[in-house]
Design a protein around this motif. Sequence first.
Motif, PDB file in Angstrom:
ATOM      1  N   UNK A  87      23.822  48.784  50.702  1.00 51.20           N
ATOM      2  CA  UNK A  87      24.403  47.586  51.309  1.00 51.20           C
ATOM      3  C   UNK A  87      25.883  47.454  50.906  1.00 51.20           C
ATOM      4  N   UNK A  88      26.723  47.156  51.901  1.00 48.91           N
ATOM      5  CA  UNK A  88      28.149  46.972  51.619  1.00 48.91           C
ATOM      6  C   UNK A  88      28.401  45.852  50.626  1.00 48.91           C
ATOM      7  N   UNK A  89      27.524  44.850  50.617  1.00 48.99           N
ATOM      8  CA  UNK A  89      27.669  43.751  49.669  1.00 48.99           C
ATOM      9  C   UNK A  89      27.442  44.206  48.233  1.00 48.99           C
ATOM     10  N   UNK A  90      26.480  45.118  48.045  1.00 47.23           N
ATOM     11  CA  UNK A  90      26.218  45.654  46.702  1.00 47.23           C
ATOM     12  C   UNK A  90      27.399  46.503  46.237  1.00 47.23           C
ATOM     13  N   UNK A 134      30.487  46.134  47.286  1.00 41.01           N
ATOM     14  CA  UNK A 134      31.567  45.183  47.024  1.00 41.01           C
ATOM     15  C   UNK A 134      31.391  44.487  45.685  1.00 41.01           C
ATOM     16  N   UNK A 135      30.153  44.063  45.397  1.00 44.23           N
ATOM     17  CA  UNK A 135      29.871  43.426  44.113  1.00 44.23           C
ATOM     18  C   UNK A 135      30.154  44.365  42.955  1.00 44.23           C
ATOM     19  N   UNK A 158      33.895  44.641  42.444  1.00 40.10           N
ATOM     20  CA  UNK A 158      34.397  43.465  41.745  1.00 40.10           C
ATOM     21  C   UNK A 158      34.112  43.554  40.245  1.00 40.10           C
ATOM     22  N   UNK A 168      40.933  36.263  45.132  1.00 37.20           N
ATOM     23  CA  UNK A 168      40.449  36.874  46.372  1.00 37.20           C
ATOM     24  C   UNK A 168      40.181  38.358  46.188  1.00 37.20           C
ATOM     25  N   UNK A 169      39.500  38.923  47.167  1.00 37.36           N
ATOM     26  CA  UNK A 169      39.201  40.357  47.186  1.00 37.36           C
ATOM     27  C   UNK A 169      39.306  40.848  48.621  1.00 37.36           C
ATOM     28  N   UNK A 170      39.852  42.051  48.776  1.00 35.66           N
ATOM     29  CA  UNK A 170      39.886  42.722  50.078  1.00 35.66           C
ATOM     30  C   UNK A 170      39.242  44.088  49.900  1.00 35.66           C
ATOM     31  N   UNK A 171      38.223  44.357  50.706  1.00 32.67           N
ATOM     32  CA  UNK A 171      37.478  45.609  50.550  1.00 32.67           C
ATOM     33  C   UNK A 171      37.577  46.429  51.826  1.00 32.67           C
ATOM     34  N   UNK A 172      37.916  47.711  51.670  1.00 35.35           N
ATOM     35  CA  UNK A 172      37.866  48.654  52.781  1.00 35.35           C
ATOM     36  C   UNK A 172      36.660  49.558  52.572  1.00 35.35           C
ATOM     37  N   UNK A 173      35.833  49.662  53.604  1.00 39.56           N
ATOM     38  CA  UNK A 173      34.678  50.563  53.554  1.00 39.56           C
ATOM     39  C   UNK A 173      35.035  51.834  54.319  1.00 39.56           C
TER      40      UNK A 173
END
Lengths: 146, 125
Positions: free
Chosen positions: B40-43, B45-46, B49, B71-76
């Motif tokens: 999962x992209x959320x995992x 991202x977590x 972080x 803030x956070x900016x994530x590129x997948x």
Amino acid sequence: MTGFPLPPGFDPARFFSARVGGHGSRLGIGYQAHGADWCELLLPFRSDLIGDPARGVLASGPILTLMDMATSVGVWLKRGAFLPHATLDLRLDYLRPATPGRTVIGRGECYRVARQVAFVRGIAHDGDPGDPVAHVAGTFMLLDAA
Amino acid sequence: MTLPPYAELLGLTLDTDDAGHPIVAMAFADDLLGRPGFVHGGAIGGMLEMAAWIALRHALGSDAATIKPINVTIDYMRGGRERTIWAAGSVTRLGARIANVAAIAWQDDRDRPIAAARLNYLLRR
């Protein structure tokens, strides 16, 4: 990831009630409401989601996952079908810590679908949408559009 | 360094790379799955972080500053497959009030990241 028949329409309530396992289930994320291009999901407070034990505040990661999922469902709703896509980017502004003990509600909206990319935005709040805990903007790459 | 409950939920463990910098490992588990076959992209991202936070804590050393994410900016960039993901953060700038931190996550090759993040933190000293 193309070439298989897809059922018309997409019902997020059924999607979440039929779901077995996966990261969203592990975090306890559930369905609340949806419209033509938006979805609200719930992240009930749980002690194993805490990121700051001293203050008992939720980690930002579960809120990120909540918003990734809520905006993702928004794309399926706006496109009217459960079509494959992948998160291209997500940006979250953490406006304030979520209040310990409160359920976080994530509302994700898909405001534009282009040929290959869907654009999304949303907020997370813990009871008052006028006092959000986070703001999100992002894009999804449409994998059936190649 | 003790990791918070959410890091335990993700199954994160701490390690160091050849240069002695902290890195984080997330062993694959079914609880991390997003769409079939992918983490999962959320995992991810977590995890990014947490890697950023660990790098910042490391850079602060004995400084007991409190750290708040702005803030956070994530590129997948690539899908996370069903095996261990690694992540490392690096502090781009450590100021008096603001820290700028970057983090990358990879699987087979550190030079081919699966995701990258930029984060801004508020420091209270």
